[in-house]
Design an enzyme around this catalytic site. Structure first.
Site, PDB file in Angstrom:
ATOM      1  CB  THR A  44      -6.342   7.337  12.118  1.00 36.82           C
ATOM      2  OG1 THR A  44      -5.815   8.539  11.557  1.00 36.82           O
ATOM      3  CG2 THR A  44      -7.724   7.099  11.553  1.00 36.82           C
ATOM      4  CB  ALA A  74     -11.049   8.872  16.489  1.00 35.73           C
ATOM      5  CB  ILE A 129      -1.080   2.628  11.712  1.00 34.55           C
ATOM      6  CG1 ILE A 129      -2.281   2.969  12.597  1.00 34.55           C
ATOM      7  CG2 ILE A 129       0.204   3.224  12.267  1.00 34.55           C
ATOM      8  CD1 ILE A 129      -2.636   4.445  12.646  1.00 34.55           C
ATOM      9  N   GLY A 140      -7.353   4.132 -23.788  1.00 34.61           N
ATOM     10  CA  GLY A 140      -7.454   2.779 -23.272  1.00 34.61           C
ATOM     11  C   GLY A 140      -6.193   2.313 -22.582  1.00 34.61           C
ATOM     12  CD  GLU A 176       0.743  13.195   7.048  1.00 36.25           C
ATOM     13  OE1 GLU A 176       1.039  14.316   7.482  1.00 36.25           O
ATOM     14  OE2 GLU A 176       1.586  12.367   6.663  1.00 36.25           O
TER      15      GLU A 176
END
Length: 383
Positions: A127, A131, A158, A344, A367
């Site tokens: 990644t 991209a 990463i 809560g 992924e």
């Protein structure tokens, strides 16, 4: 449908990891989450158990198991702590598996023993800032200077890339243009440390606080030509196949989190009283938990099926996408419902469901987003 029954060895491993998760991981999970610290002592204990070598041959220092067995271990860890589970998942299926699947014999001998032993971690650098789902938009470049690759670019999100025991990051990079004029994307192993390679400060994340995640910068990073992993120009295709396998492992992680939400909700519904009786006596609560259990069962069946298909050598790409899709959605839904059941208290970090709630969302993104999984499934249907 493939046989998804566990063997005696697999069941024994599952029970062993479940006990380890309860006795070793659980007592420190909340502290590492709060402090946002990497659990080195837990990782060392996992390494001593051989978990990082589970799916690899004994000839490389592995345990001689299979990918399904790895998934069982990941599921059990995720029932307690998703950060620890993703550390194992990324270390095996993203860090070491590309070396095992596509490496030369010399590369395997150099890297796999230390990765299988758990003394070192590897990372998967796909990644980039521009991209993500469109991994074909890779901008990181690698050019040959005599017998040396020179890499420049950036990677994002990463996992396992900046720990004290990270020893390699395999990155995708543009290495030229094909005869048809398309981008030639290859994969290159970058040892850590290497001059010019920088793991930038860790991200501040919503969840997975004890998991190591960094942006990476590569500035004139020089590595030997022999560090090319697999065939030149096949990097993108090879990493896509790695992601197909990894989706099964992420599905296993999601199932573990979903099951944890069921168990925490059952325990709370039995002990929390309102209007003179346990809240679990109310159908509004008991039916909600029943739906959570059903959702988890379906998701587990989906990833078992995908893993069994993979182990038997049958096509599994569509089944992996289905498993990733239904499991991640089950995890997110169960985490939300468990938080609601706790009222809560579910909003208080001292309760595990709060951590599960924060940890769950990334499962619909990492992924391959849920939208990508739907795209893959649709393509297999001819759409």
């Amino acid at each position: 449908m493939p046989d998804t029954r566990l063997t005696d060895e697999q069941e024994s491993l599952r029970r062993t990891v479940a006990e380890f998760a309860r006795e070793v991981v659980a007592p420190v999970a909340a502290q590492h989450d709060e402090n946002k610290t990497f659990p080195y002592e837990v990782v060392a204990a996992m390494a001593s158990m051989g978990l990082f070598g589970l799916p690899f041959p004994e000839s490389y220092g592995g345990m001689g198991g299979d990918f399904f067995t790895l998934c069982l271990a990941i599921e059990e860890l995720a029932r307690v702590d998703s950060s620890v589970a993703i550390t194992l998942e990324a270390g095996c299926s993203l860090g070491a598996m590309p070396i095992y699947r596509f490496g030369t014999q010399d590369q395997k001998q150099q890297w796999l023993p230390m990765l299988c032993s758990g003394e070192a971690l590897g990372a998967f650098g796909l990644t980039e800032p521009e991209a993500g789902s469109d991994a074909g938009g890779t901008r990181t470049t690698a050019r040959l200077d005599d017998d040396t690759w020179v890499l420049n670019g950036a990677k994002a999100f990463i996992t396992n890339s900046g720990t004290d025991i990270t020893r390699l990051v395999t990155v995708t990079a543009l290495t030229g243009t094909t005869a048809a004029g398309n981008k030639e994307i290859s994969t290159i192993v970058v040892p850590v440390p290497t001059p010019g390679f920088t793991a930038e400060p860790a991200y501040s994340k919503v969840g997975w606080h004890a998991s190591d995640t960094h942006p990476l910068t590569l500035v004139d990073v020089r590595v030997p030509e022999a560090n090319l992993l697999g065939e030149r120009g096949r990097g993108y295709a090879n990493f896509l196949s790695i992601l197909d396998e990894g989706r099964i492992a992420i599905a296993a992680l999601a199932v573990g989190l979903a099951q944890a939400c069921v168990e925490e909700s059952v325990a709370y519904a039995r002990t929390r009283h309102a209007f003179g009786r346990p809240i679990g006596a109310n159908q509004a609560i008991s039916f909600k938990i029943a739906e959570m259990e059903a959702r988890t069962h379906v998701a587990r069946t989906a990833y078992y099926d995908a893993a069994a298909r993979m182990a038997s050598g049958r096509p599994f790409k569509k089944e992996a996408a289905i498993a990733k899709l239904v499991s991640s959605e089950a995890a997110v839904t169960n985490a939300r419902e468990a938080t609601q059941i706790h009222g809560g208290y579910g909003f208080m970090n001292e309760y595990p469901v709060a951590r599960h709630w924060r940890d769950s969302k990334i499962l619909e993104i990492g992924e391959g987003t849920s939208e990508v999984q739907k795209m893959l499934i649709a393509r297999h249907l001819g759409l």
